[in-house]
Design a protein around this motif. Structure first.
Motif, PDB file in Angstrom:
ATOM      1  N   UNK A 127    -109.931  37.178  -6.194  1.00 16.03           N
ATOM      2  CA  UNK A 127    -110.791  36.019  -6.418  1.00 16.03           C
ATOM      3  C   UNK A 127    -111.912  36.333  -7.400  1.00 16.03           C
ATOM      4  N   UNK A 128    -112.193  37.632  -7.579  1.00 13.62           N
ATOM      5  CA  UNK A 128    -113.242  38.078  -8.485  1.00 13.62           C
ATOM      6  C   UNK A 128    -112.789  39.389  -9.122  1.00 13.62           C
ATOM      7  N   UNK A 129    -113.254  39.647 -10.333  1.00 16.82           N
ATOM      8  CA  UNK A 129    -112.915  40.864 -11.060  1.00 16.82           C
ATOM      9  C   UNK A 129    -114.190  41.597 -11.436  1.00 16.82           C
ATOM     10  N   UNK A 130    -114.243  42.880 -11.140  1.00 14.39           N
ATOM     11  CA  UNK A 130    -115.368  43.697 -11.567  1.00 14.39           C
ATOM     12  C   UNK A 130    -114.954  44.539 -12.755  1.00 14.39           C
ATOM     13  N   UNK A 131    -115.621  44.368 -13.885  1.00 17.78           N
ATOM     14  CA  UNK A 131    -115.224  45.091 -15.086  1.00 17.78           C
ATOM     15  C   UNK A 131    -116.368  45.174 -16.084  1.00 17.78           C
ATOM     16  N   UNK A 132    -116.405  46.284 -16.798  1.00 20.81           N
ATOM     17  CA  UNK A 132    -117.357  46.423 -17.899  1.00 20.81           C
ATOM     18  C   UNK A 132    -116.733  45.946 -19.205  1.00 20.81           C
ATOM     19  N   UNK A 133    -115.489  45.459 -19.112  1.00 18.78           N
ATOM     20  CA  UNK A 133    -114.767  44.987 -20.296  1.00 18.78           C
ATOM     21  C   UNK A 133    -114.690  43.463 -20.356  1.00 18.78           C
ATOM     22  N   UNK A 134    -115.625  42.789 -19.696  1.00 18.22           N
ATOM     23  CA  UNK A 134    -115.585  41.332 -19.638  1.00 18.22           C
ATOM     24  C   UNK A 134    -115.542  40.663 -20.996  1.00 18.22           C
ATOM     25  N   UNK A 135    -116.393  41.109 -21.899  1.00 16.87           N
ATOM     26  CA  UNK A 135    -116.433  40.500 -23.235  1.00 16.87           C
ATOM     27  C   UNK A 135    -115.117  40.702 -23.960  1.00 16.87           C
ATOM     28  N   UNK A 136    -114.553  41.908 -23.860  1.00 16.02           N
ATOM     29  CA  UNK A 136    -113.259  42.183 -24.495  1.00 16.02           C
ATOM     30  C   UNK A 136    -112.168  41.310 -23.892  1.00 16.02           C
ATOM     31  N   UNK A 137    -112.171  41.160 -22.572  1.00 18.75           N
ATOM     32  CA  UNK A 137    -111.136  40.377 -21.894  1.00 18.75           C
ATOM     33  C   UNK A 137    -111.140  38.928 -22.358  1.00 18.75           C
ATOM     34  N   UNK A 138    -112.312  38.309 -22.393  1.00 21.32           N
ATOM     35  CA  UNK A 138    -112.356  36.898 -22.782  1.00 21.32           C
ATOM     36  C   UNK A 138    -112.202  36.714 -24.284  1.00 21.32           C
ATOM     37  N   UNK A 139    -112.225  37.825 -25.036  1.00 17.73           N
ATOM     38  CA  UNK A 139    -112.023  37.759 -26.490  1.00 17.73           C
ATOM     39  C   UNK A 139    -110.597  38.167 -26.873  1.00 17.73           C
ATOM     40  N   UNK A 140    -109.764  38.409 -25.863  1.00 26.85           N
ATOM     41  CA  UNK A 140    -108.384  38.781 -26.135  1.00 26.85           C
ATOM     42  C   UNK A 140    -108.212  40.206 -26.639  1.00 26.85           C
ATOM     43  N   UNK A 141    -109.192  41.069 -26.332  1.00 25.07           N
ATOM     44  CA  UNK A 141    -109.119  42.463 -26.774  1.00 25.07           C
ATOM     45  C   UNK A 141    -108.931  43.374 -25.548  1.00 25.07           C
ATOM     46  N   UNK A 142    -108.997  44.665 -25.749  1.00 23.72           N
ATOM     47  CA  UNK A 142    -108.868  45.648 -24.682  1.00 23.72           C
ATOM     48  C   UNK A 142    -110.135  46.483 -24.619  1.00 23.72           C
ATOM     49  N   UNK A 143    -110.721  46.574 -23.429  1.00 26.08           N
ATOM     50  CA  UNK A 143    -111.918  47.364 -23.260  1.00 26.08           C
ATOM     51  C   UNK A 143    -111.599  48.840 -23.141  1.00 26.08           C
ATOM     52  N   UNK A 144    -112.642  49.652 -23.135  1.00 23.73           N
ATOM     53  CA  UNK A 144    -112.464  51.103 -23.099  1.00 23.73           C
ATOM     54  C   UNK A 144    -112.952  51.746 -21.818  1.00 23.73           C
ATOM     55  N   UNK A 145    -113.789  51.063 -21.051  1.00 21.81           N
ATOM     56  CA  UNK A 145    -114.373  51.701 -19.878  1.00 21.81           C
ATOM     57  C   UNK A 145    -113.381  51.757 -18.728  1.00 21.81           C
ATOM     58  N   UNK A 146    -113.573  52.745 -17.854  1.00 24.52           N
ATOM     59  CA  UNK A 146    -112.723  52.878 -16.674  1.00 24.52           C
ATOM     60  C   UNK A 146    -113.120  51.914 -15.582  1.00 24.52           C
ATOM     61  N   UNK A 147    -114.349  51.354 -15.677  1.00 25.18           N
ATOM     62  CA  UNK A 147    -114.807  50.454 -14.611  1.00 25.18           C
ATOM     63  C   UNK A 147    -114.327  49.025 -14.891  1.00 25.18           C
TER      64      UNK A 147
END
Length: 222
Positions: free
Chosen positions: A202-222
């Motif tokens: 129901x919820x996602x915890x991530x430091x890659x939020x901006x990358x996700x909504x921009x269609x990219x791939x984040x780099x952090x493990x969190x």
């Protein structure tokens, strides 16, 4: 993409995180309308001040990342964080107590934070799936339901593993509709994010939020 953004806790929990980075996180969260920013307790006042006129919530972590803090300290930490502006609390369970079979202690630890939050903040219980057996995961989720938590959460992101589809499905099966599920750790792209939601998150915890909504791939493990 806005519906996906509304399910993301935009996260920055590295110990070396600076005030400037946290304020940037808040700016990104407001821009993309993420559910919350998830930051360390010492940064709560600054995050609250930056976001108080927005719909973005301030989330912080309690007993993080080991979960081995005294129950009374966890309760005080939660109470203090809420007083300073946090409206969502992600607490780490006492993992060692769970693995020692001390179920009453684990539940009372959760209950103390839930009571400290009262009705002022949501409580998400981090069970740290990578360190647990399947039976321990099931027990942790059941105890969180009994304790009155609002969410069960997979991971801190600091224990060498993160969310898996199998764990999310297991957690959803155990809690049913009684509490919600948060997947965190290793959610770096839109495909993974959507798969976690399909599995029951129901919820996602991530430091890659901006990358996700921009269609990219984040780099952090969190």
């Amino acid at each position: 993409m806005s519906s996906l953004a509304s399910m993301i806790d935009h996260t920055l929990l590295k110990p070396e995180s600076t005030l400037e980075q946290v304020l940037q996180l808040c700016e990104e969260a407001e821009t993309h309308q993420f559910a919350s920013v998830c930051i360390n307790p010492s940064m709560v006042p600054a995050a609250y001040e930056a976001l108080k006129d927005t719909k973005v919530k301030v989330c912080t972590v309690i007993g993080f990342p080991l979960g081995a803090t005294l129950t009374s300290v966890k309760a005080f930490e939660a109470e203090k964080a809420i007083a300073e502006g946090a409206s969502e609390i992600d607490m780490v369970i006492n993992i060692g107590a769970l693995k020692s079979g001390k179920e009453k202690d684990v539940r009372s630890d959760m209950e103390a934070v839930v009571q400290a939050a009262s009705d002022k903040a949501l409580v998400k219980v981090i069970i740290e799936t990578v360190l647990l057996t399947e039976k321990e995961k099931e027990k942790a989720c059941s105890l969180a339901v009994q304790a009155g938590a609002d969410f069960v959460k997979t991971s801190t992101g600091f224990a060498g593993g993160g969310a898996t589809l199998e764990d999310v499905k297991l957690m959803k099966r155990v809690v049913g509709g009684q509490v919600k599920v948060k997947a965190s750790g290793g959610v770096k792209d839109e495909q993974t994010a959507l798969a976690m939601i399909e599995a029951g998150a129901d919820r996602l915890g991530t430091s890659s939020g901006t990358a996700i909504v921009s269609g990219q791939t984040g780099t952090s493990s969190y």
